[in-house]
Design a protein around this motif. Sequence first.
Motif, short mmCIF file in Angstrom:
data_model
loop_
_atom_site.label_atom_id
_atom_site.label_comp_id
_atom_site.label_asym_id
_atom_site.label_seq_id
_atom_site.Cartn_x
_atom_site.Cartn_y
_atom_site.Cartn_z
N PRO A 34 -3.21 0.94 3.60
CA PRO A 34 -4.48 1.63 3.46
C PRO A 34 -5.10 1.83 4.84
O PRO A 34 -5.21 0.88 5.61
CB PRO A 34 -5.33 0.66 2.63
CG PRO A 34 -4.45 -0.47 2.24
CD PRO A 34 -3.32 -0.48 3.22
N SER A 66 -10.65 7.54 3.70
CA SER A 66 -9.56 6.63 3.35
C SER A 66 -8.29 7.36 2.95
O SER A 66 -8.33 8.45 2.38
CB SER A 66 -10.00 5.66 2.24
OG SER A 66 -9.81 6.19 0.97
N THR A 121 -4.09 6.16 1.81
CA THR A 121 -3.13 5.07 1.61
C THR A 121 -1.72 5.64 1.67
O THR A 121 -1.39 6.54 0.91
CB THR A 121 -3.40 4.38 0.25
OG1 THR A 121 -4.72 3.82 0.29
CG2 THR A 121 -2.41 3.25 0.01
N THR A 163 -5.32 6.60 -5.68
CA THR A 163 -5.03 5.26 -6.21
C THR A 163 -5.73 5.10 -7.56
O THR A 163 -6.94 5.23 -7.64
CB THR A 163 -5.49 4.18 -5.22
OG1 THR A 163 -4.76 4.35 -3.99
CG2 THR A 163 -5.22 2.79 -5.75
N GLN A 188 -8.75 -5.21 0.61
CA GLN A 188 -9.39 -3.91 0.42
C GLN A 188 -9.80 -3.76 -1.05
O GLN A 188 -9.17 -4.32 -1.93
CB GLN A 188 -8.50 -2.75 0.85
CG GLN A 188 -7.20 -2.61 0.10
CD GLN A 188 -6.07 -3.36 0.77
OE1 GLN A 188 -6.20 -3.78 1.90
NE2 GLN A 188 -4.97 -3.53 0.07
N PRO A 214 -10.19 -1.09 -3.93
CA PRO A 214 -10.01 0.27 -4.43
C PRO A 214 -11.11 0.57 -5.45
O PRO A 214 -11.34 -0.21 -6.37
CB PRO A 214 -8.65 0.24 -5.13
CG PRO A 214 -8.07 -1.12 -4.86
CD PRO A 214 -9.20 -2.02 -4.52
N SER A 257 -11.12 8.59 -6.06
CA SER A 257 -10.72 7.27 -5.57
C SER A 257 -11.05 7.07 -4.09
O SER A 257 -11.02 8.01 -3.30
CB SER A 257 -9.23 7.02 -5.83
OG SER A 257 -8.40 7.51 -4.82
N THR A 264 -10.67 3.70 -1.11
CA THR A 264 -10.28 2.32 -0.86
C THR A 264 -10.96 1.83 0.41
O THR A 264 -10.79 2.42 1.47
CB THR A 264 -8.74 2.21 -0.75
OG1 THR A 264 -8.17 2.64 -2.00
CG2 THR A 264 -8.31 0.79 -0.47
#
Lengths: 135, 135, 135
Positions: free
Chosen positions: A40, A100, A102, B102, C38, C40, C100, C102
Amino acid sequence: MKLLTTYLKISTKGNTDIIDITQDVQNSLRDCSLREGQIPLFVQGSTGGLTTMEYETNLVKDIKNAFENLAPQNADYAHHITWGDYNGHSHVRASLLGPSLTVPFKEKKLTLGTWQQIVFIDFDTSHRNRNLIMH
Amino acid sequence: MKLLTTYLKISTKGNTDIIDITQDVQNSLRDCSLREGQIPLFVQGSTGGLTTMEYETNLVKDIKNAFENLAPQNADYAHHITWGDYNGHSHVRASLLGPSLTVPFKEKKLTLGTWQQIVFIDFDTSHRNRNLIMH
Amino acid sequence: MKLLTTYLKISTKGNTDIIDITQDVQNSLRDCSLREGQIPLFVQGSTGGLTTMEYETNLVKDIKNAFENLAPQNADYAHHITWGDYNGHSHVRASLLGPSLTVPFKEKKLTLGTWQQIVFIDFDTSHRNRNLIMH
């Protein structure tokens, strides 16, 4: 599962500076005990963002241009009344893109496409040193 | 905690083809040892993206239309000079949307809203076989 | 590694209501056994989204304005034919922003920038109670 917080220092020119950080992220996997997992990434600050793209000079121009259309630098922003730093467009662009991302890896290698690089975009109006957080 | 890298092969028609992959992602939970957690999804390639939406025919049209406004297919893109493949709009749309998503699950079920589906969008100009990475 | 699914209930006014949820997310770390990791975050529903921004009144106006430019409320949306609830713009905005996010934390503290807050945006047309999922 061991988690490592790593800070990647990025020196930018600002003004929607698009920087290929793929190799830096790949290098960070060396110190990771896992062979397979996901990293991430997170931008500390409200005028930068992350995404992936085919990193080539002309597409870099196109993406800059797209952000100029999305939130023009010379439009009126109420934010300018607050601080007078004239980076309203930088904030709007960064919030729309998001801080963010990932990215998965396998066999200690990021599972990116052949023409896919990870980029950090600094939307602010002058050069900065940025913190990118990786786990 | 065991991590499994799974590749989901998606056959697309391109041209901002919006594909509901909710059931495929849900099915991947069968082979997962966890009852609760999150699935990071990642598009391998620089002309596809991921998001969620209420998957119904008319909204699919609206979302396609929104991407056409955001980065019109027939605008000039410097990227066309590089490769001559006339998919500058595909790259710009994909980078703005982003390649990673996610999604959490609980009791082996994705915790989506009732009217919320996971979609993969292929912005490229012709049909492709795409790799989506799931952990 | 223990995973906890937590639901954060958010009461919103709708109409691109931008809500600072940083403190709620920070508070959720109290019940977490990890000091570093982290979180999410995921929006359950297809008319809300997540990002970060400098949370100040004028920039809130600018971001609302940017979404109005991106997908105007009074444009024609095919989705209106389906349900007649006139929230086509809400869906388009939410899908473009994404559900989403994170966010990393260290020493039990979110590693945000000084001028960076986590915001939930409710794009729907009236007030709602929303579920935000945190792990």
